[in-house]
Write an enzyme that holds these catalytic residues in place. Structure first.
Site, PDB file in Angstrom:
ATOM      1  N   GLY A   1     -47.501  22.012   8.341  1.00 44.82           N
ATOM      2  CA  GLY A   1     -48.185  22.396   7.116  1.00 44.82           C
ATOM      3  C   GLY A   1     -49.508  23.074   7.423  1.00 44.82           C
TER       4      GLY A   1
ATOM      5  CD  GLN B   1     -56.321  21.036   9.558  1.00 43.36           C
ATOM      6  OE1 GLN B   1     -56.398  21.367  10.738  1.00 43.36           O
ATOM      7  NE2 GLN B   1     -57.263  21.342   8.676  1.00 43.36           N
TER       8      GLN B   1
ATOM      9  CD  GLN C   1     -50.988  10.413   9.429  1.00 47.71           C
ATOM     10  OE1 GLN C   1     -51.567   9.448   9.925  1.00 47.71           O
ATOM     11  NE2 GLN C   1     -51.550  11.601   9.280  1.00 47.71           N
TER      12      GLN C   1
ATOM     13  CG  HIS D   1     -58.307  11.583   7.152  1.00 44.13           C
ATOM     14  ND1 HIS D   1     -59.652  11.291   7.139  1.00 44.13           N
ATOM     15  CD2 HIS D   1     -57.810  11.075   5.978  1.00 44.13           C
ATOM     16  CE1 HIS D   1     -59.960  10.671   6.016  1.00 44.13           C
ATOM     17  NE2 HIS D   1     -58.853  10.510   5.299  1.00 44.13           N
TER      18      HIS D   1
ATOM     19  CG  ASP E   1     -62.552  13.330   4.636  1.00 43.45           C
ATOM     20  OD1 ASP E   1     -62.900  14.500   4.858  1.00 43.45           O
ATOM     21  OD2 ASP E   1     -61.462  13.040   4.112  1.00 43.45           O
TER      22      ASP E   1
ATOM     23  CD  GLU F   1     -61.132  14.050   0.829  1.00 47.79           C
ATOM     24  OE1 GLU F   1     -60.625  14.648   1.780  1.00 47.79           O
ATOM     25  OE2 GLU F   1     -60.657  12.978   0.373  1.00 47.79           O
TER      26      GLU F   1
ATOM     27  CB  SER G   1     -83.343  34.314 -11.932  1.00 48.56           C
ATOM     28  OG  SER G   1     -82.870  33.194 -12.667  1.00 48.56           O
TER      29      SER G   1
END
Length: 340
Positions: A26, A28, A86, A108, A191, A195, A252
């Site tokens: 996918g 990564q 996983q 991760h 992480d 998120e 500005s």
């Protein structure tokens, strides 16, 4: 001050002499596999039989086999499949084929930190987490640049895990930009917090609240879209290049004044306390347990929420306006199939 590691700090031989199994192709997965291959590393991609990515990976010049086959072949097994699948893949297809001295690599720390995967003590457990989506990791690599990354060592069974993690980061091009050492705990918790409170949850809620406030007050939805969503990219690009100061230098004086005066009223102490509560839920594992349970149930709430959000008025207005601006290279996603 954290130490940043670069190409000069790495021994490429630590990865060039190893065989790497990349599980998944996918975002990564494709970037890691192709970058490693281009660096001269022996790579095989592990996929389930019948995966639509099988031929796609082969067309990119990569060897492909089933997960058990590549695990038995490899020295390093890179878990680049979704966090939620996983544990099952590890238990059924990886663990039975592990041998002493192999390395498990993650992008991760979720499953290691929260204990849904518990590797044996005789393998290295390391992490290299690029701070960019996979397509960007690949794009930068082909431009002789790289995405910054984090790396960590959770378990050093061989005495070479630190060197190996850095070499892997070199293999995917991240040491060109710099990699920072962390821990699985720190990477996972920061992480998730980023998120939920800023990058995804915080930003999307803020955008919708601004849009809805203007529309409820009688302003045109198209103007509300431009002011609260479309122009955000201009601000983020400034932040990305030069931080808060460069953004404030570029806008500005009126916008800068409003930043100082109104920003703290929007993100007030109540919001900060909510952020602390969110962080505690990440730290004590309650968020992880909630997300794991939602997946075990088949994601009923998640899937319903995904479809509801895709039908929000800001999305309807946005789709119509983006079709009028082909220079944006607009994309549309089917929320029921999650396909572009």
């Amino acid at each position: 001050m954290a130490r940043i590691y670069y190409d000069a700090d790495v021994s490429p031989q630590a990865i060039l002499g190893r065989r790497v199994a990349v599980l998944g192709f996918g975002s990564q997965g494709h970037a890691h596999a192709l970058n490693l291959k281009d660096r001269g590393v022996q790579v095989r991609v592990g996929l389930r039989p019948g995966s639509p990515s099988w031929e796609k990976a082969q067309r990119q010049g990569l060897e492909v086999a089933t997960v058990p086959d590549v695990v038995a072949w490899a020295d390093i097994i890179a878990f680049l499949i979704p966090d939620t699948v996983q544990p099952k893949v590890y238990t059924e297809q990886v663990a039975p084929h592990l041998r002493v001295g192999q390395a498990l690599l993650f992008a991760h720390g979720f499953n290691i930190h929260y204990g849904t995967i518990t590797p044996p003590e005789d393998v290295d457990v390391i992490m290299v987490a690029p701070k960019a989506p996979g397509h960007r990791v690949r794009e930068l690599f082909t431009q002789d640049a790289g995405a910054p990354a984090l790396f960590a060592v959770h378990q050093d069974a061989t005495g070479q895990a630190h060197e190996l993690a850095l070499a892997y980061a070199w293999g995917i091009g991240c040491t060109r930009a710099g990699v920072l050492e962390t821990t699985f705990k720190e990477e996972t918790e920061t992480d998730l917090f980023g998120e939920q409170t800023v990058l995804c949850g915080g930003v999307t809620a803020l955008i919708k609240a601004g849009f809805e406030t203007l529309v409820e007050a009688g302003y045109q939805p198209e103007l509300a879209y431009f002011e609260c969503l479309h122009e955000l990219k201009l601000i983020v690009d400034l932040l990305y290049r030069g931080g808060l100061t460069y953004m404030r230098y570029s806008v500005s004086d009126t916008a800068e004044y409003g930043d100082y005066r109104v920003g703290p009223r929007i993100i007030d102490e109540h919001v900060r306390q909510t952020m602390r509560d969110v962080l505690r839920a990440i730290q004590d594992g309650s968020f992880a347990r909630e997300w794991i349970e939602e997946n075990e149930k088949g994601r009923p709430w998640f899937n319903q929420k995904r479809q509801e959000e895709a039908r929000h008025p800001i999305e309807e207005v946005g789709r119509r306006l983006r079709r009028m601006m082909p220079f944006l290279d607009p994309v549309e996603v089917d929320p029921e199939k999650w396909e572009v």
